[in-house]
Enzyme design. Structure first.
Site, PDB file in Angstrom:
ATOM      1  N   ASP A  83     -21.069  25.148  39.455  1.00 43.06           N
ATOM      2  CA  ASP A  83     -20.257  26.161  38.806  1.00 43.06           C
ATOM      3  C   ASP A  83     -18.829  26.063  39.347  1.00 43.06           C
ATOM      4  O   ASP A  83     -18.636  26.062  40.562  1.00 43.06           O
ATOM      5  CB  ASP A  83     -20.871  27.518  39.166  1.00 43.06           C
ATOM      6  CG  ASP A  83     -20.472  28.590  38.208  1.00 43.06           C
ATOM      7  OD1 ASP A  83     -21.366  29.160  37.573  1.00 43.06           O
ATOM      8  OD2 ASP A  83     -19.276  28.867  38.109  1.00 43.06           O
ATOM      9  N   ASP A  96     -17.440  25.881  32.320  1.00 42.82           N
ATOM     10  CA  ASP A  96     -17.306  25.811  33.784  1.00 42.82           C
ATOM     11  C   ASP A  96     -18.647  25.709  34.505  1.00 42.82           C
ATOM     12  O   ASP A  96     -18.750  26.074  35.665  1.00 42.82           O
ATOM     13  CB  ASP A  96     -16.527  27.019  34.301  1.00 42.82           C
ATOM     14  CG  ASP A  96     -17.260  28.327  34.037  1.00 42.82           C
ATOM     15  OD1 ASP A  96     -18.267  28.312  33.315  1.00 42.82           O
ATOM     16  OD2 ASP A  96     -16.805  29.360  34.551  1.00 42.82           O
ATOM     17  N   GLU A  97     -19.673  25.244  33.814  1.00 46.97           N
ATOM     18  CA  GLU A  97     -21.000  25.237  34.418  1.00 46.97           C
ATOM     19  C   GLU A  97     -21.818  24.029  33.977  1.00 46.97           C
ATOM     20  O   GLU A  97     -21.831  23.676  32.796  1.00 46.97           O
ATOM     21  CB  GLU A  97     -21.727  26.510  33.993  1.00 46.97           C
ATOM     22  CG  GLU A  97     -22.967  26.815  34.768  1.00 46.97           C
ATOM     23  CD  GLU A  97     -23.594  28.111  34.287  1.00 46.97           C
ATOM     24  OE1 GLU A  97     -23.405  29.135  34.946  1.00 46.97           O
ATOM     25  OE2 GLU A  97     -24.253  28.089  33.231  1.00 46.97           O
TER      26      GLU A  97
END
Length: 417
Positions: free
Chosen positions: A10, A105-106
């Site tokens: 993350d 974002d992951e």
DNA sequence: TCTGGGGTCCTAGGACCC
DNA sequence: TCTGGGGTCCTAGGACCC
């Protein structure tokens, strides 16, 4: 059977971190990325400096500016973020080919069976090998892309996800094999991915506060309201789904009965709109955008959905399923019809959205199905947009074109409009 | 202080067919 | 004329995630 090893990676305060790369003066300052100050927007990312004032993502900009008037508010630089996502993914792929991008974002990575590949004498056991590898990977992202990241490791995606939250900021947290239950049990139910505010309050009113309490609800024939949920939590501690089937670490779009997903665009107006024809104009623009994205992805849509939010936040959705198409004109007709038939209230409109789903891949054949083949004008528009971006051309409600950038030669076919 | 945008997944009811 | 059980598809709404 070897234990599955899933990693959730993350990126920490991703939008803020990227903005700081673009403008180093923001480093160390309280930064809020979101809509414009005074607009109807919400916070999309808040730096750690501003979180201490109670600002968090999802909060309205107005509220955030009241809590932290000294913060730097920036609208965000859309279009640049995904480039960083791609660069991070390239780093991750150096460590394992099994990488899935879950959001901007992951990421999820499958390290199952990689222990021998990365084993070093100084590692104590398999868990230590994987943990050391992930620490190395995290540092590589910092070094090569200059972005801080956190990583969690565990037996399933949900455990890995929860572990990554515990790893923040800029750390690694591993739930070792066999320690899943002791990791989950003391945590509040809200910590489990998939349990939100609504489910939390239902659980609480039944006297269930922790995952330990939830997990030990008796399974079996006398199913309580929460037995399905309890089973999901127990399953996360193992590598199986709610029905007890062992499942692959990842599921691809279009695999195992899943679908190709959906494509949607919507917009909340700066001020509520009373005039229906003005709402329709916005709808046409949204259909244009959605259908363009569908054509770019090479899919046709069977279902079109209109979402309508009135000024009082009352929200309705209306959908229609028919022959597969990605043609703007056909989709426009459907959406406008849905709007005219279902705008039953006189109240002003706050937000509209258009979605296409039930997506199918056109079967390769000599004559394409109706709607699969873009009309010549659409083709010409698509060509310009592929080169210069969606906003290079605006298509009016009558099909007329406006060029938003100078120096773009209008396509020959379009000149007849 | 009102509450974005782009997604996924689940549930429940009704239509329709066998 | 009455009475079924499944299975599948469609629709609407809601919860949740980043």
């Amino acid at each position: 059977m070897r234990s599955p090893r899933i990693c959730c990676l993350d990126l920490d305060t991703f939008f803020v971190s990227v903005e700081r790369l673009l403008n180093p003066e923001l480093i160390g300052k309280p930064v809020v990325v979101g809509g414009r100050l005074g607009s109807r927007g919400v916070v999309t990312a808040a730096s750690y400096e501003v979180r201490t004032y109670g600002v968090h993502s999802g909060m309205s900009i107005v509220e955030a500016s009241r809590l932290a008037p000294h913060a730097v508010f920036i609208p965000g630089t859309h279009g640049v973020y995904s480039g960083y996502t791609t660069r991070v993914r390239e780093v991750l792929e150096r460590y394992t080919p099994e990488v899935r991008t879950a959001s901007i974002d992951e990421f999820y990575l499958d390290f199952s069976g990689c222990e021998r590949l990365y084993r070093r004498p100084e590692h104590g056991d398999d868990d230590a090998t994987i943990e050391a590898t992930v620490r190395d990977m995290r540092q590589a992202i910092q070094r090569d892309v200059s972005l801080p990241a956190s990583a969690g490791i565990g037996v399933s995606r949900r455990i890995a996800k929860m572990a990554s939250r515990r790893a923040k900021p800029a750390g690694v947290y591993m739930v070792r094999c066999g320690e899943e239950w002791s990791f989950l049990a003391p945590q509040p139910v809200r910590a489990f991915p998939g349990i939100g505010p609504s489910t939390e309050s239902r659980l609480q009113s039944a006297g269930i506060d922790t995952l330990g309490q939830l997990m030990t609800l008796p399974p079996g024939p006398r199913r309580s309201r929460f037995s399905g949920l309890a089973e999901s939590v127990r399953a996360a501690a193992e590598r199986r789904d709610r029905l007890g089937r062992e499942r692959p670490a990842f599921r691809e779009h279009g695999q195992f009965g899943s679908t190709l997903g959906s494509i949607s665009n919507g917009c909340t107006f700066a001020e509520d709109i009373r005039d229906p024809s003005s709402v329709e104009t916005h709808l046409l623009g949204l259909v244009d955008r959605v259908s363009w994205r569908a054509r770019k992805r090479g899919v046709l849509a069977r279902t079109v959905t209109l979402t309508l939010r009135y000024a009082d936040f009352d929200t309705i959705t209306r959908s229609r399923t028919g022959p597969a198409t990605a043609e703007t004109e056909r989709l426009r007709a459907t959406v406008v019809d849905l709007f005219r038939k279902n705008r039953t209230r006189r109240m002003a409109v706050r937000m509209v959205a258009v979605a296409v789903s039930n997506l199918v891949q056109p079967r390769p054949q000599l004559s394409l199905p109706l709607g699969a083949e873009p009309a010549p004008v659409s083709q010409a528009i698509d060509a310009v947009r592929s080169k210069h971006g969606f906003d290079a051309i605006k298509v009016g409600s009558t099909g007329g074109l406006r060029f938003h950038r100078t120096g773009i030669a209008p396509p020959a076919v379009a000149s007849k409009t």
